[in-house]
Design an enzyme around this catalytic site. Structure first.
Site, PDB file in Angstrom:
ATOM      1  N   CYS A  13       0.809  -1.225   0.000  1.00 58.04           N
ATOM      2  CA  CYS A  13       0.000   0.000   0.000  1.00 58.04           C
ATOM      3  C   CYS A  13       0.849   1.286   0.000  1.00 58.04           C
ATOM      4  O   CYS A  13       1.597   1.549   0.939  1.00 58.04           O
ATOM      5  CB  CYS A  13      -0.923  -0.002   1.218  1.00 58.04           C
ATOM      6  N   SER A  66      -3.701   8.545   5.696  1.00 58.23           N
ATOM      7  CA  SER A  66      -2.238   8.680   5.739  1.00 58.23           C
ATOM      8  C   SER A  66      -1.726  10.109   5.964  1.00 58.23           C
ATOM      9  O   SER A  66      -0.846  10.329   6.808  1.00 58.23           O
ATOM     10  CB  SER A  66      -1.636   8.109   4.457  1.00 58.23           C
TER      11      SER A  66
HETATM   12  N1  LIG Z   1      -7.132   7.860   1.641  1.00 59.59           N
HETATM   13  C1  LIG Z   1      -6.564   6.725   2.311  1.00 59.59           C
HETATM   14  C2  LIG Z   1      -6.377   5.591   1.321  1.00 59.59           C
HETATM   15  C3  LIG Z   1      -5.937   4.293   1.976  1.00 59.59           C
HETATM   16  C4  LIG Z   1      -6.155   3.099   1.060  1.00 59.59           C
HETATM   17  O1  LIG Z   1      -6.783   3.215  -0.018  1.00 59.59           O
HETATM   18  N2  LIG Z   1      -5.653   1.928   1.480  1.00 59.59           N
HETATM   19  C5  LIG Z   1      -5.916   0.717   0.715  1.00 59.59           C
HETATM   20  C6  LIG Z   1      -4.638  -0.023   0.341  1.00 59.59           C
HETATM   21  S1  LIG Z   1      -3.536   0.932  -0.628  1.00 59.59           S
HETATM   22  C7  LIG Z   1      -6.686  -0.272   1.572  1.00 59.59           C
HETATM   23  O2  LIG Z   1      -6.503  -0.337   2.762  1.00 59.59           O
HETATM   24  N3  LIG Z   1      -7.529  -1.070   0.955  1.00 59.59           N
HETATM   25  C8  LIG Z   1      -8.213  -2.119   1.643  1.00 59.59           C
HETATM   26  C9  LIG Z   1      -9.443  -2.525   0.960  1.00 59.59           C
HETATM   27  O3  LIG Z   1      -9.880  -1.779   0.071  1.00 59.59           O
HETATM   28  O4  LIG Z   1      -9.980  -3.573   1.290  1.00 59.59           O
HETATM   29  C10 LIG Z   1      -5.251   7.136   2.971  1.00 59.59           C
HETATM   30  O5  LIG Z   1      -4.637   8.100   2.503  1.00 59.59           O
HETATM   31  O6  LIG Z   1      -4.858   6.529   3.993  1.00 59.59           O
END
Ligand SMILES: N[C@@H](CCC(=O)N[C@@H](CS)C(=O)NCC(=O)O)C(=O)O
Length: 218
Positions: A13, A66
């Site tokens: 990620c 984040s």
């Molecule tokens: N806007 C969020 C985005 C975080 C995000 O999209 N994380 C993804 C992985 S890169 C996630 O945890 N996905 C899990 C899922 O969709 O099941 C940030 O900046 O923290």
């Protein structure tokens, strides 16, 4: 002083990568919990309402998103400072972090997700246009002699962008997308970031990303 941090993260990620970089640069000890997206533990879902990494717990309190986590860390652990000391500087940093998430990432990921090979050139041009905007409106106006976004000191803007550029070799491999030759500041920044000790400490290889994006690019 605040207590132990637990970070819920995932190696794949880029958003979690931002927070790993902030923790590394500040030398903050933390407990790392790697999340398998296909088997998210309830303990993680309880503190991360969107079910996304990164999420952080400290003294029983959760922080997620984040860029928000990184600003929280910068306030709780002020040294080395990763945000400008003046309100205008901080506003500019937030503008560019917001640009990345709301205006760049959609275009960037559309280019690798695109399944129509006849549209690759159009998507490639869209990415190049955004990169040139970053070069002329961002680096040329803010970074002085560089090499980082805000000059000689690394900041949260650098940490927000870098994970997506560490993954760029996958875009190059599958879609022939790279930093345009006329974006010399961006190229210098990318090279400087790659050499930063915190980046080196947790970097993955180009091959790791090429393999990781194989299914998305297919
Ligand atoms: N806007 C969020 C985005 C975080 C995000 O999209 N994380 C993804 C992985 S890169 C996630 O945890 N996905 C899990 C899922 O969709 O099941 C940030 O900046 O923290």
């Amino acid at each position: 002083m605040s207590g132990t941090i637990e970070l819920f993260s995932a190696r794949v990620c880029p958003f979690a990568h931002r927070t790993r970089l902030a923790l590394a640069i500040k030398g903050i000890e933390f407990e790392l919990t790697e999340i398998d997206f296909d088997a998210k533990p309830q303990r993680f879902l309880d503190i991360s309402p969107y079910g996304k990494v990164p999420a952080l717990v400290q003294d029983g309190d959760a922080v997620y998103e984040s860029n928000v986590i990184n600003q929280y860390l910068d306030e709780v652990y002020p040294q080395p400072a990763l945000m400008p000391q003046d309100p205008l500087g901080r506003a500019r940093a937030r503008i560019w972090m917001e640009f990345l998430d709301s205006k760049f990432l959609g275009v960037y990921y559309d280019a690798i997700y695109n399944a129509d090979r006849g549209k690759d050139e159009e998507f490639r041009d869209n990415v190049a246009e955004k990169l040139r905007f970053i070069e002329s409106e961002g680096f040329a106006k803010l970074s002085s002699d560089g090499p980082y976004w805000l000059g000689s000191g690394i900041s949260l803007i650098d940490l927000a962008y870098y994970p997506f550029f560490e993954r760029l070799p996958a875009w190059t491999y599958y879609r022939d997308i790279d930093i345009p030759d006329d974006c010399s500041r961006l190229k210098t920044w990318n090279a400087a970031m790659r050499e930063h000790p915190a980046v080196v400490e947790i970097a993955n290889s180009p091959e790791y990303y090429i393999e990781g994006y194989k299914n998305y690019a297919a």
